[in-house]
Design an enzyme around this catalytic site. Structure first.
Site, PDB file in Angstrom:
ATOM      1  N   SER A 165       0.807  -1.224   0.000  1.00  0.00           N
ATOM      2  CA  SER A 165       0.000   0.000   0.000  1.00  0.00           C
ATOM      3  C   SER A 165       0.845   1.281   0.000  1.00  0.00           C
ATOM      4  CB  SER A 165      -0.905   0.006   1.235  1.00  0.00           C
ATOM      5  OG  SER A 165      -1.534   1.247   1.343  1.00  0.00           O
TER       6      SER A 165
ATOM      7  N   THR B 156      -9.207  -1.797   3.584  1.00  0.00           N
ATOM      8  CA  THR B 156      -9.103  -2.169   2.178  1.00  0.00           C
ATOM      9  C   THR B 156      -9.523  -3.619   1.966  1.00  0.00           C
ATOM     10  OG1 THR B 156      -7.692  -2.018   0.219  1.00  0.00           O
ATOM     11  CG2 THR B 156      -6.612  -2.767   2.230  1.00  0.00           C
TER      12      THR B 156
ATOM     13  N   LYS C 203     -13.831  -4.179   2.963  1.00  0.00           N
ATOM     14  CA  LYS C 203     -14.559  -2.908   2.802  1.00  0.00           C
ATOM     15  C   LYS C 203     -16.069  -3.061   2.988  1.00  0.00           C
ATOM     16  CE  LYS C 203     -11.795  -0.143  -0.387  1.00  0.00           C
ATOM     17  NZ  LYS C 203     -11.789   0.391  -1.752  1.00  0.00           N
TER      18      LYS C 203
ATOM     19  N   GLY D 123     -17.190  -2.162 -16.337  1.00  0.00           N
ATOM     20  CA  GLY D 123     -16.977  -2.871 -15.073  1.00  0.00           C
ATOM     21  C   GLY D 123     -18.110  -2.601 -14.107  1.00  0.00           C
TER      22      GLY D 123
ATOM     23  N   ASN E 167     -20.778  -4.584 -18.274  1.00  0.00           N
ATOM     24  CA  ASN E 167     -19.971  -5.559 -17.528  1.00  0.00           C
ATOM     25  C   ASN E 167     -20.101  -6.951 -18.101  1.00  0.00           C
ATOM     26  OD1 ASN E 167     -18.225  -6.028 -15.266  1.00  0.00           O
ATOM     27  ND2 ASN E 167     -19.913  -7.105 -14.245  1.00  0.00           N
TER      28      ASN E 167
ATOM     29  N   LYS F  41     -24.627  -7.767 -12.437  1.00  0.00           N
ATOM     30  CA  LYS F  41     -23.945  -6.812 -11.551  1.00  0.00           C
ATOM     31  C   LYS F  41     -24.064  -5.385 -12.090  1.00  0.00           C
ATOM     32  CE  LYS F  41     -19.874  -8.097  -9.825  1.00  0.00           C
ATOM     33  NZ  LYS F  41     -18.543  -8.751  -9.893  1.00  0.00           N
TER      34      LYS F  41
END
Ligand code: NAP
Length: 292
Positions: A19, A66, A70, A130, A154, A159
């Site tokens: 990160s 993260t 999340k 996406g 997507n 989704k």
């Protein structure tokens, strides 16, 4: 220097070692003379509740969250802000008195990265490639900042439909969902966001679109990926004459927003600019090291 009075902030997730958040937060703190430090905590699967209790017990003053926590962290919190609830993901935990509230700063980070380049979304037709977590944040941002039509395309159509239902029911924006194959041959989009993981290092040859007709009417193309700096998608968009923006500044500004929530103050622009330049150097150095 870290002393007995230094406030501790951190990041929980798995993995977290790669990160850039410690770099960003510690450089902001140093630039502003704030006595805090920011560290990463890798949390094993099944240990999220313990990690959250540990954060409170140890007096850690704020936390970023993260992948893969999340969504799961939301069940632990005392409250969740409106945008984070819509997005279904929290990346920043903020103490409000004794209560801990969850925020999502990804969408604000993305917005600030556009704003800096003079890109607005009011009245514009947006395509989002996406339908994962970052697509949700992108859709909420586009709806909040005035897009007139949002299409989500997507591989898994359901989704995409779930996102357009959510956005269409909440904001006054027209929406549609389709396959990527349909979107790539359709004209009329003005701003295109690439939010799939295709093209990310090390599989840099990946690209969600094979046909580029969708780029004909677009003047801005954004890829949330920042390694490599220019994905196959952004290269195609540049060749089609679009202004291109990668995910580097989004990453920086989502951290800046978390920092601001914790410190209760806006980071001045000159500090922001200096820390952003240092951050870009650090990313470039790391990306160069990861090139084959
Ligand atoms: P995610 O929730 O796992 O979603 C991944 C998306 O990519 C889904 O839409 C998925 O489609 C699609 N996808 C994956 N493999 C595919 C393939 N082979 N063919 C077609 N579609 C494929 O991931 P995310 O959290 O949204 O993150 C996506 C990207 O955004 C990552 O590269 C991440 O690094 C980047 N990101 C950047 C920032 C930043 O600050 N710059 C922030 C967040 C994320 P299906 O639904 O069909 O599986």
């Amino acid at each position: 220097m870290v002393t007995g009075k230094t406030q501790v902030f951190g990041l929980i997730g798995n993995p977290v070692a790669q990160s850039f958040s410690p770099f960003i937060h510690n450089s902001l703190a140093q630039a502003l003379g704030i006595d805090m430090t920011y560290v990463t905590f890798p949390v094993a699967r099944g240990s999220l509740k313990d990690a959250y209790r540990g954060m409170k017990a140890l007096g850690i003053r704020g936390m970023n969250v993260t992948v893969p926590y999340k969504g799961d962290i939301m069940a632990e919190l005392d409250g969740v802000d409106e945008a984070a609830a819509k997005i279904g993901a929290v990346n920043t935990l903020v103490y409000e008195g004794e209560q801990v509230k969850g925020y999502n700063t990804d969408w604000i980070g993305l917005w600030r990265s556009l704003e800096r380049r003079g890109v607005g979304l009011k009245g514009r037709r947006v395509l989002i490639l996406g339908a994962g977590g970052s697509a949700r944040a992108t859709a909420v941002m586009a709806a909040k900042y005035g897009a007139v039509h949002i299409t989500v395309a997507n591989r898994t159509l359901e989704k995409a439909q779930a996102i357009t239902r959510l956005i269409g029911n909440t904001y006054s924006v027209k929406t549609s969902a389709c396959s990527i194959e349909e979107a790539e041959i359709t004209e009329g989009y003005e701003v295109i966001f690439q939010t799939t993981s295709l093209g990310m290092y090390p599989k840099t040859e990946g690209c969600p679109i094979r046909k580029t007709r969708c780029l004909n009417t677009a003047d801005v193309a954004v890829d949330l990926i920042y390694n490599p700096e220019e994905t196959q998608f952004l290269a195609a968009a540049r060749q089609a004459g679009c202004q291109t923006i990668n995910g580097m500044e989004m990453l920086f500004f989502q951290a800046v927003r978390a920092f601001e929530l914790w410190q209760g103050q806006r980071v001045p622009e000159d500090v922001e600019n200096r820390c952003l330049a240092d951050f870009k150097d650090a990313v470039a150095e790391k990306n160069n090291g990861t090139k084959p």
